[in-house]
Structures are given as C-alpha cells and as structure tokens.
Scaffold this motif. Structure first.
Motif, PDB file in Angstrom:
ATOM      1  N   TYR A 451      18.425   2.996  -0.486  1.00  0.00           N
ATOM      2  CA  TYR A 451      18.041   4.314  -0.458  1.00  0.00           C
ATOM      3  C   TYR A 451      19.210   5.088   0.421  1.00  0.00           C
ATOM      4  O   TYR A 451      19.658   4.680   1.230  1.00  0.00           O
ATOM      5  N   ASN A 452      19.379   6.625  -0.058  1.00  0.00           N
ATOM      6  CA  ASN A 452      19.927   7.462   0.906  1.00  0.00           C
ATOM      7  C   ASN A 452      19.098   8.732   1.177  1.00  0.00           C
ATOM      8  O   ASN A 452      17.789   8.480   0.699  1.00  0.00           O
ATOM      9  N   LEU A 453      19.473   9.615   1.792  1.00  0.00           N
ATOM     10  CA  LEU A 453      18.867  10.797   2.269  1.00  0.00           C
ATOM     11  C   LEU A 453      18.369  11.648   1.085  1.00  0.00           C
ATOM     12  O   LEU A 453      17.349  12.423   1.105  1.00  0.00           O
ATOM     13  N   LEU A 565      15.681   6.178   7.327  1.00  0.00           N
ATOM     14  CA  LEU A 565      16.202   5.700   6.200  1.00  0.00           C
ATOM     15  C   LEU A 565      16.566   4.005   6.349  1.00  0.00           C
ATOM     16  O   LEU A 565      16.048   3.063   5.706  1.00  0.00           O
ATOM     17  N   GLN A 569      14.801   0.534   4.136  1.00  0.00           N
ATOM     18  CA  GLN A 569      15.792  -0.090   3.283  1.00  0.00           C
ATOM     19  C   GLN A 569      15.171  -1.505   2.705  1.00  0.00           C
ATOM     20  O   GLN A 569      15.315  -1.662   1.440  1.00  0.00           O
TER      21      GLN A 569
END
Length: 712
Positions: A451-453, A565, A569
């Motif tokens: 995942y990213n922002l 974040l 993960q």
C-alpha cells in the motif's frame, strides 16, 4: 406488555386522583415511573410519564435524568432520555428500580421495584478472613470468593465477578467456569489493586452470566476496615517568587483572566503537559482580553497575566499540601505551574519531592496522595515529566532567572531532544532522516510495498466550537502529509474545509432513518459523535470505494501517515478487518478497539457493512446502545458491528494513543532507571514506528509536527 403498562398507569392515576391533597404535598410534579418485564424479549423496560394537571392527559417525561439501581447498587446515572429505557436482564435474578430527577437535580419520582424472575444456578459468598485481617492504607486487599452450584441444577456457567465496595463497582475478576455435578464448587482469589479510603467499608461480589451486564447472583455483604498509615513528613524549601506586576493592566481583566486560567488548570489532569495549561491561557486571553490583541506589548501582557495566574494556582496547590490533601498530586500540579513561568529548578524540586513520597513502586495510593485517573502510575508520570524538564534545562544551558520562561524555539528544540531519547531509533524523525515526508511515500510502487498513501483515506471529526482551537492546528501540522483527507463537522466554515455528510443529507427527504441521523448530527452535542463517526465512514467509502483503508479520528489526534502505512503493510485489505488499539471488552458486546487513537477499517469490512451503516446507527442510538448500558460509545458500537459481521479486530501497539511518553521503551541518560523501574509492573508496549497519538492540545500538536516533519 404495553397493555399491562397502561393498566398499571391507570390504576396509579386513580390512586393519585383519590388522594390529591397527599399527592400535592409529596410530589412537585405528577411524574410516574413504571418498570415492566418483557419475558419474551428478556428485557426490563422503564417508562416515565407526567400528567398534565389541567387536562389530565398523560405524556412521556423526557427532561431531567434518571438513575438506574440494581438491589442497592447504582448501575448507571445521568441517562439523557428519561422517557423510556430498556435493559437486558437475560439470566439475571435481581431487583431493579429507578429514581427520576428534574433538570435542576431535584428528586421527583421513584419507580416500582421489579424482580426479574430468573433463578441463578449458583450462590456465592466472600470468605470472612477479609473482615478479620488488619489492612493498612496502601495495602493490596485480597480475598477468596466461594461459588457453589445449587442442588437442583445440573450445570451453570459464570463468566465474571464484579467487585463492589460501598455499593460502587471497583473491579472485575475473570472466572470463566462451568459448575456441574462433578465439579459443583470453586474458590477464586481476587487482588484489589485500587485505592480504598481509610475507614470501614462494605464488600460484596456480583456474578455475571456470559454476555450479560446485569448480575445473576449477589453475595452477602461483609465489612472490612482500612487503618491509616502516617505520611512521611518532608520539607519543601522554595525560593522567593517575584510577584508579577499587573499594575499596568486593567484590574477587571486581571481578575477575570486569573479566574479563567485557574479553573481550566484545575480540570487538566496533573500528568498532562504544561503546554496544555498554556493552551488554556491562550483561550482565556483571546476571549477575555480582546482589547489587548492589537497592542505591540501583547506578548508582555499575556506573559504577565499567565505568571500571575500560575502564582495563584501554586498558592492553592501548596495550601492543599499543607492540609495533607492530595499531597503528591498537588506537588505535581505545582511543578507544572512553575514550568509555565520558567521556574524550572523549583519545578524539578517539586517533582523530586513526588518521587520521595511515592518512590518507584506501583502500590495503590489513597486520596491523601492523589485521585486523578491512573494515579497509581504517578511515579512513571513524574519520571516522564522530569525527563522533559531536564532536557529543557540542559538545552537552555544557563541559569534561570525568576520568571524567565523559555521561548518558543527553545521549547521546540528541547522537546525534540526529549522525543529522540524516548522514541524508538527507527521512528521516522527530523533528527534522523526526512523519511517521514509524505512526498517520498505517495507513489511507492506496489511491487515494493503493498500500500501507498493513495490507498488510505483520512477523516478528522471535529465540531464548530473547536474549528479554530484544534482542527485548524491539525490542518497545519500532520494533515498535509495525507493524500485523501476530510474534516467532518457541524457547519460550514470560511477557513476550514469542512465536508458535508453527503449521503445522509441527500437521503433525509426520502428516508426517516436518514432524517433522524441528520437531526442527531446537527444537534452538535456529545451524543452526536456516534452518528457523525458512522456517517463520515459511509461518506468516505462512497467517495473512495476502491481505497484499501479508511481512518477515523478526532481533532485531538496526531497521526504520522507514513508510519501508519508501515503498520498496515502486512494486512490484507480485502479481508474484513478493524485495526487500532488497545483492545477492550464490553459486557454484552465482546471485544472492541478503543477509538481514542483512531480506528482503521479495511475495504473488505466496508464492502460487508456499508449498506447496514444507516439502519445500524439508528438501531444503536434508539435501542441497542441503551440495552448495552453504553450510549453513545462509538468505538463499542463499531466493535458490536464488527462482531456481528464476523470481522477480525487487529490490535496494533503503535496505535495505543496517549502522548509520546507512552511509547518509551527504555530508560534515559537523564533519569537513570526511571522508566525501567516503572516497567516492572507496567511493561511498555513494543512499537517500532508510532503511528498515532491522542489527548493532544495545540502546542503538543505543533511539537510533534516539528519532530516528525520539519528537518533541521
């Protein structure tokens, strides 16, 4: 059942009508409270009515408050909706009644006494050794509880025991045991770690059937006595404090400002940061001294008024100490007041005096020492405060003249140094790296990180009264480091980008449930927080249906989006997950995640629940929350919903909220052994990258923003 209630009401009306003169002498209002039992639903229902003297009509009494009682123990107080209350009494053998009070706190009615009719399969008693023992102030009181299966029962399960001292719940013991004919009895030992005042007290235990909040069996009361223990006599020598010269300021302004600040300081728990006291002084200055805002000497006036207020606060705290009242707590408060005016050496003396009084132990403390929530950890609180203070003194590296408060840049530098000492080395901080910058993490390739922002949506719940004081500070600190973010509040604002509860607003003309929730949200009171949280979650999901995660928090949270974040993960967003911390338990609900530090919901959870959010929220507000004796309790309600749909709750240590000192993992060079000794009984959580903090006021938000996001 309702017919029976109306018949009872009619009989009571006839009785009251037949003795009107007696009634007028006894009751200031014609209020009738009736308890009835719905045996099919296993619910006790309380209805409160008032009779119009002129017309004779009967209608619900919806003002004032009620107190619900079980036998001789108060179950809950200050219930806002007095017209109707339902309580689950499944597997409960007890007596219930209610007292009704008007808006001014005057008693106006008492209900009938209702026997729930359920016969428990066990009896219980507390061993009389607790009455014969000699207990001294500060001792841990322990006793044995005997539980026996009744002869005509084959089996009966007990989940927990509620410890009741002087008719007040003081603790809970886990039993989780099924008694049967092969194992008809058992003895369980309870250690009470809380404070018990000097004197004689009653003691009993109430047993709970699994999943129920109303006791099914109650032990006979025993008496025990706690004897006084002499407090150590200490001398506290203080240098002369230079009185703040307020002669150049209007006397009315001085008096109003001092009263305002002293009142606000008294409401702030003593283990909270001195910056919160200064935040309160900011509020008092802006609201009471507007005519000074444009003056060039505004800062001098503010400092002078604050010094004068802190001197008044110290007078009160030291007077309490001389009276032997909350000695350690008042030393802690006096030290904080001294910090506010820059008397750091004297503040350090006050804090060291606390450590001499209580040491490093975690033993229970009485009201002679402190009463604030969690005051048994006052030694750890004092260590953390001394840690911050010593950093500040070292960084300024100079002697302090009386009244020489540290300036803003020095405070930021000293607190940064303190955070570098107590937070884990891998915490992304300005002192080590710039890796917390959101720009470097917005578009991390998926083959590197799951995942990213772009995959997380943030909500900050606020209200119009805190748009300026708190939400505006959030907007200028951690908020820009999130990609998708929304403020949800009560009304539009010219400066704060407040998002409307779009779905509810669009549906309120078509749906009675939506209209009800819209009215609840617009009420802008404490109870409105629950529908706001649920409808904000629904609104975020409709705006970003493909997002992986949805974060709900308040305007007293500080979040490090990249660290959050990092914690997410390992998790699969397609599963039904509720993420946060710490994990709690509520009777009748089961497990839930405390919402203080924020709660994160997965895409899988939203897909399973988004159609249910409106009807569930209405049901909780009107019925379920009252049955669970938890109202509004948004985090408990989310736990109920999660259990209802089979979602998994994931507890993340780095979302345990509180302020940064909670994440300290080791002792420091400034206070050797301080935190490590506190860990003997209260081990610190294991967290490599703190993701969120709670109970933060404006100055603390700015400090943390400087630490995490502003490289030097």
């Amino acid at each position: 059942m309702k017919t029976a209630v109306l018949l009872c009401l009619l009989v009571l009306k006839l009785i009251l009508a037949g003795g009107s003169s007696i009634r007028e002498n006894l009751l200031s209002q014609d209020v009738v409270a009736l308890f009835s039992l719905d045996e099919e639903e296993e619910v006790a229902e309380l209805q409160v009515f008032v009779e119009d003297k002129t017309t004779g009509e009967v209608f619900p009494y919806s003002s004032g408050r009620i107190e619900l009682w079980r036998e001789n123990h108060a179950l809950m107080m200050n219930v806002s909706d007095t017209s109707e209350l339902s309580v689950s009494v499944r597997h409960s053998n007890t007596y219930l009644w209610a007292s009704v009070y008007d808006d001014k706190g005057n008693w106006i009615a008492e209900s009938n006494v209702l026997h729930t009719g359920f016969r428990a399969g066990v009896r219980t008693m507390i061993h009389e050794a607790v009455s014969n023992a000699v207990w001294v102030d500060g001792d841990q009181i322990h006793f044995d509880v005997l539980i026996e299966l009744l002869e005509d029962f084959e089996s009966f399960m007990i989940s927990k025991g509620v410890i009741v001292i002087d008719n007040q719940t003081v603790g809970m013991m886990s039993i989780e045991h099924t008694f049967d004919r092969s194992n008809p009895s058992g003895t369980f030992t309870y250690h009470h770690h809380g404070e018990v005042e000097v004197g004689r007290h009653t003691l009993s235990i109430a047993l709970l059937y699994p999943g129920q909040g109303t006791p099914c069996a109650l032990s006979p009361q025993l008496w025990f006595e706690v004897r006084a223990k002499s407090l150590e006599r200490l001398e506290f020598e203080s240098e002369q404090i230079i009185k703040a010269d307020t002669s150049f300021i209007d006397e009315n302004c001085v008096n109003e400002f001092v009263a305002c600040v002293v009142k606000r300081e008294a409401k702030i728990p003593p283990n909270r940061q001195y910056t919160e006291v200064l935040d309160g002084a900011d509020f008092c200055f802006s609201s009471l001294c507007e005519h000074f805002q444009a003056r060039e000497d505004r800062e001098l006036i503010f400092k002078t008024l604050t010094d004068r207020s802190m001197q008044e606060a110290m007078t009160l705290h030291f007077s309490a100490i001389l009276q032997g009242f909350k000695v350690s707590e008042n030393f802690l408060r006096a030290g904080r007041a001294l910090q506010c005016i820059g008397q750091l050496k004297m503040a350090l003396k006050a804090y060291r005096t606390v450590m001499r009084l209580v040491g490093y132990s975690s033993r229970p403390l009485t009201k002679a020492q402190c009463t604030y929530p969690g005051c048994n950890e006052i030694s750890k609180d004092t260590c953390n405060i001394m840690n911050r203070l010593l950093h500040q003194m070292q960084d300024l590296s100079s002697d302090f003249s009386p009244g020489g408060a540290a300036n803003s840049s020095e405070s930021f530098r000293s607190y940064k140094s303190h955070l570098s000492d107590i937070l884990p080395p891998s915490s992304c901080s300005s002192s080590s790296s710039s890796s917390c910058s959101s720009s470097s993490a917005l578009h991390i390739p998926k083959h590197i990180l799951r995942y990213n922002l772009d995959d997380i949506v943030f909500c900050c719940l606020t209200t119009a009264t805190t748009y300026r004081s708190r939400a505006g500070i959030v907007a200028s600190t951690w908020w820009p480091h999130a990609r998708f973010r929304y403020f949800y509040g009560d009304k539009e604002d010219a400066d704060l980008p407040v998002t409307e509860f779009t779905i509810v607003k669009e549906l309120k003309e078509k749906s009675e449930d939506a209209r009800y929730l819209w009215e609840e949200i617009m009420a802008a009171d404490y109870a409105s927080s629950l529908p706001k949280f649920f409808m904000a979650l629904l609104d975020m999901y409709t705006r970003h249906p493909n997002a992986s995660w949805f974060f709900l928090g308040g305007d007293d949270n500080f979040v490090v989006p990249v660290n959050l974040l990092h914690q997410l993960q390992p998790l699969n967003a397609d599963e039904k997950l509720v993420v946060g911390g710490p994990l709690g338990h509520h009777l009748g609900v089961g497990n839930y995640l405390s919402g203080g530090s924020g709660i994160v919901f997965s895409r899988g959870f939203m897909l399973a629940t988004y159609r249910k959010l409106i009807p569930f929220t209405v049901s909780w507000r009107r019925v379920r929350g009252k049955h669970m004796l938890c109202h509004p309790c948004a985090d408990v309600a989310f736990g109920f919903l999660a259990n209802d749909v089979g979602a998994k709750m994931v507890e993340i240590p780095c979302m345990h909220g509180m302020w940064p000192e909670y994440f300290a993992l080791h002792s420091t060079r400034h206070v050797p052994g301080c935190l490590s000794r506190a860990r003997v009984r209260y081990p610190q959580i294991s967290c490599d990258r703190p993701a969120s903090f709670h109970y933060l006021q404006p100055r603390a938000l700015k400090f943390l923003s400087s630490f995490f996001f502003d490289p030097e």
